[in-house]
Enzyme design. Structure first.
Site, PDB file in Angstrom:
ATOM      1  NE  ARG A 173      38.199 -40.700  15.296  1.00 42.55           N
ATOM      2  CZ  ARG A 173      37.798 -39.799  16.210  1.00 42.55           C
ATOM      3  NH1 ARG A 173      36.584 -39.251  16.724  1.00 42.55           N
ATOM      4  NH2 ARG A 173      38.866 -39.130  17.016  1.00 42.55           N
ATOM      5  CG  ASP A 203      41.541 -38.409  18.411  1.00 46.88           C
ATOM      6  OD1 ASP A 203      42.060 -38.289  17.403  1.00 46.88           O
ATOM      7  OD2 ASP A 203      41.304 -39.815  18.829  1.00 46.88           O
TER       8      ASP A 203
HETATM    9  O1  LIG Z   1      41.992 -44.111  10.840  1.00 46.17           O
HETATM   10  C1  LIG Z   1      42.718 -44.163  11.742  1.00 46.17           C
HETATM   11  O2  LIG Z   1      43.452 -45.353  11.924  1.00 46.17           O
HETATM   12  C2  LIG Z   1      42.695 -43.318  12.779  1.00 46.17           C
HETATM   13  C3  LIG Z   1      42.318 -41.811  12.489  1.00 46.17           C
HETATM   14  C4  LIG Z   1      42.321 -41.032  13.537  1.00 46.17           C
HETATM   15  O3  LIG Z   1      43.244 -40.284  13.811  1.00 46.17           O
HETATM   16  C5  LIG Z   1      41.146 -40.851  14.546  1.00 46.17           C
HETATM   17  O4  LIG Z   1      40.060 -41.546  14.249  1.00 46.17           O
HETATM   18  O5  LIG Z   1      41.411 -39.923  15.438  1.00 46.17           O
END
Ligand SMILES: O=C(O)CCC(=O)C(=O)O
Length: 279
Positions: A268, A100
């Protein structure tokens, strides 16, 4: 002191799940420490938490550091700006191996995402243990890589997205003008475990500082192929309400895009270190 949680490894290199997290009892400091201990050890950690509230999500994030207010994605709003929504219906996708935001000087150290809407099947997420991949290199190769640095550049995936017609030209220019790039060591040391891990990705890493173009391309191609060997990986098939935490210092991840036209929506949080992000 014994852990208040039962943690079951899901693979020898990477991945584990917590079997008995009971949120009706709240999130005690001991529980948060146990989650952190399991995450740092297993690098990707599955919690089965359909009852998790956004406030609890944020509390777990805040245990690790400073929760990020993400620049690009929408969020839950007032008081919950750090909980981001990633929704395939909005065009969001992450079907590429990446750390990330590794183009930042201090990338997030931990990310945690919870499944809110899932397709009937597909939409799994995969992780690679970059510490296990590093361990598997020869001593001489490790020694060579230990002193190198590589550039991470957000423009790289944006250029690819423009070529694939998945971003507008306006959006492309907006992001390119931010000029988000940074030079990082190719091998970082985890500040808690002391383990070394490769810190490169085919998404953001453009070139190795100081090498000729052909040398850099060849070395990165070898390392990407090396890291993507199946034994270094962990794949999670989501159930609604699952939350997976991953240690952005130790793993790459990739969300498989195989479920269109169905919807997949995640909530998230990502977290910045309060001190140095690696040792
Ligand atoms: O949606 C996901 O499983 C991960 C997505 C992703 O790369 C993130 O949230 O950094």
């Amino acid at each position: 002191m014994s852990s208040p949680l039962t943690v079951r490894p899901l693979g020898p290199a990477i991945g584990a799940e917590v079997l008995d997290l009971d949120l009706s009892q709240g999130l005690s400091p001991d529980t948060l420490v146990a989650i952190e201990t399991a995450l740092v050890k297993h690098e990707a950690l599955v919690l089965h938490v359909p009852a998790l509230t956004p406030e609890q999500h944020l509390a777990i994030a805040a245990h690790f550091g400073e929760p990020e207010v993400h620049t690009f994605f929408p969020n839950l709003g007032a008081g919950l700006e750090q909980i981001t929504i990633i929704d395939s219906k909005l065009g969001d996708r992450a079907d590429m191996w990446h750390h990330d935001e590794s183009f930042l000087p201090s990338p997030p150290i931990v990310t945690m995402t919870q499944a809110k809407i899932l397709p009937p099947c597909g939409g799994d997420t995969c992780w690679i243990s970059m510490s296990t991949a590093y361990d598997a290199l020869s001593g001489r190769m490790k020694h060579y890589l230990d002193s190198l640095e590589a550039w991470h550049d957000m423009n790289r995936p944006m250029t690819a997205a423009l070529r694939q017609n998945v971003v507008t030209h306006e959006r492309y220019l907006e992001v390119i003008q931010m000029n988000r790039r940074h030079l990082h060591p190719m091998v970082i040391t985890h500040p808690v475990t002391g383990r070394k891990a490769l810190f490169i990705s085919p998404t953001y890493t453009t070139h190795i500082e100081g090498l000729a173009h052909a040398e850099s391309e060849a070395m990165l191609a070898f390392l990407h192929a090396h890291c993507q060997q199946i034994q270094f990986g962990f794949r999670h098939r989501w159930t609604l309400g699952d939350m997976v935490l991953w240690d952005n210092r130790s793993v790459l991840h990739n969300a498989i895009l195989d479920y269109q036209p169905h919807q997949r929506r995640m909530q998230r949080a990502s977290v910045f270190a309060r001190g140095p992000w690696h040792a």
